[in-house]
Write a protein that holds these residues in place. Structure first.
Motif, PDB file in Angstrom:
ATOM      1  N   LEU A 140       0.837  -1.208   0.000  1.00  0.00           N
ATOM      2  CA  LEU A 140       0.000   0.000   0.000  1.00  0.00           C
ATOM      3  C   LEU A 140       0.870   1.256   0.000  1.00  0.00           C
ATOM      4  CD1 LEU A 140      -2.943   0.960   0.104  1.00  0.00           C
ATOM      5  CD2 LEU A 140      -2.774   0.942   2.599  1.00  0.00           C
ATOM      6  N   TYR A 176       2.241   1.751  -3.493  1.00  0.00           N
ATOM      7  CA  TYR A 176       1.249   2.254  -4.453  1.00  0.00           C
ATOM      8  C   TYR A 176       0.912   3.710  -4.193  1.00  0.00           C
ATOM      9  CZ  TYR A 176       0.776  -2.675  -5.620  1.00  0.00           C
ATOM     10  OH  TYR A 176       1.029  -3.968  -5.994  1.00  0.00           O
ATOM     11  N   ARG A 227      -3.713  -0.387  -5.963  1.00  0.00           N
ATOM     12  CA  ARG A 227      -4.096   0.057  -4.626  1.00  0.00           C
ATOM     13  C   ARG A 227      -5.549  -0.305  -4.343  1.00  0.00           C
ATOM     14  NH1 ARG A 227      -3.695   6.268  -2.539  1.00  0.00           N
ATOM     15  NH2 ARG A 227      -5.690   6.395  -3.639  1.00  0.00           N
TER      16      ARG A 227
END
Length: 375
Positions: free
Chosen positions: A155, A158, A193
């Motif tokens: 995460l 991204y 994401r």
């Protein structure tokens, strides 16, 4: 027997940066070597790969320390499908210039495609260290982190890819209401994401990211397929089907989109169309374990237990940690009275995913009720 349908989200890896790069020529390179290198660039960009390679050969012969000549010859070999020679040339480019970002990046992508995730990760780390704004590097590193179960690390990558992708030259003019007029790298970052948010159960953020991915690149088939996996649980079956039809129009080879459409069709009661979609998903990607599980469920519902068991077997062969394949195969064994085999599969299912205990109990309870009804 439980018949859970599975729809797939796909985390994409950024493609090889197949661009013949004209970086700053090394000062120690003879002018003749630089001339051959420039001619090689022009020939490579026009698709004349063999002639381009011949020019890069001459540049390297005249100046073995011209890193870009090694790099661009490697790119030409990638275009020709010769990844072994490409790897050798990219490695030589790095030996000459350890800070050659694109050589590290492209070598990392090849290594990832070969299943050498740790070596690929090292190259992506190095590429990002050299260029902190390298969006494609963050996307690919995020993909490896995701595959390793480091969801938070993925995460974070991204997030950075989106920041730097939006800041790139492909970003829209100030005041534009679109994330990007056409920015495939940014689209891929949003798509990936969105998958992470979906895995975390944050469907609102996942949907927003898939929408942004499509805004950034209206031809990213995976984003439509992934958006369908959020729209369907949200009650928008029509929108999900529209997304899948669009995904398949853009990329008829997208196995997961065929699988997802098959799941929706089966839920709608169109068993034959669903089976056809699962067949196509598996034809395109025989290692699509989820499609095997779903086709097994559909076959079982049609009374074809032998076909269903074969699909569960195949799912386990290609994905030994597919818990639902063990769950459903265990149910099939139980239906045949093979309790020892069923228990073995249920135990393996729980080892992989302990949260499936209620589903196992439902399968066992249903089998017992059926057996009582036969007496």
């Amino acid at each position: 027997m439980l018949s859970r349908e599975i729809i797939m989200t796909v985390v994409a890896a950024a493609a090889l940066a197949l661009v013949f790069a004209a970086c700053a020529a090394q000062a120690q390179s003879p002018l003749a070597a630089q001339d051959h290198h420039k001619r090689g660039l022009a020939l490579g960009r026009s698709g004349e790969l063999d002639l381009a390679i011949a020019e890069f050969d001459k540049a390297i012969e005249l100046s073995p320390l011209l890193a870009d000549a090694w790099f661009n010859r490697g790119i030409a070999y990638i275009y020709k499908g010769d990844h072994d020679r490409a790897m050798a040339d990219l490695g030589q480019a790095i030996a000459v210039d350890p800070r050659h970002c694109m050589a590290h990046y492209n070598r990392g992508v090849i290594l990832k495609s070969r299943g050498e995730a740790d070596r690929a990760l090292a190259d992506f780390n190095r590429a990002i260290e050299i260029n902190h704004c390298f969006a494609e590097g963050y996307i690919n590193r995020g993909r490896i982190r995701y595959d390793k179960g480091d969801v938070d690390g993925a995460l974070a990558d991204y997030d950075k890819a989106i920041k730097h992708g939006a800041d790139s030259s492909a970003a829209p003019p100030s005041g534009s209401y679109l994330v990007s007029v056409s920015n495939p790298v940014l689209a891929m970052a949003y798509n990936n994401r969105g998958v992470v948010y979906r895995d975390k159960g944050d469907m609102k953020r996942a949907l927003a990211d898939f929408n942004r991915a499509i805004e950034a690149d209206q031809r990213l088939a995976r984003a439509y397929s992934n958006r369908s996996t959020v729209r369907l649980p949200g009650g928008d079956a029509r929108g999900a089907m529209e997304d899948l039809d669009r995904a398949l129009m853009l990329d008829p080879q997208l196995s997961e989109a065929w699988n997802n459409r098959g799941s929706i069709r089966r839920s709608a009661g169109d068993a034959n169309a669903a089976l056809a979609d699962f067949d196509r998903a598996i034809e395109l990607n025989p290692r699509n374990a989820i499609a095997h599980v779903n086709r097994g469920n559909a076959r079982h519902a049609n009374g074809d237990l032998a076909g269903a068991m074969n699909d569960y077997d195949q799912a386990i062969i290609v994905a030994p940690r597919c818990a639902l394949a063990f769950l459903n195969r265990g149910g099939g064994y139980l239906q045949q009275g093979l309790e020892e085999e069923a228990q073995r599969d249920f135990n393996q299912c729980l080892k992989i995913d302990p949260t499936l205990r209620p589903e196992i109990e439902a399968v066992v309870g249903g089998a017992r009720r059926r057996l009582r009804g036969l007496r």
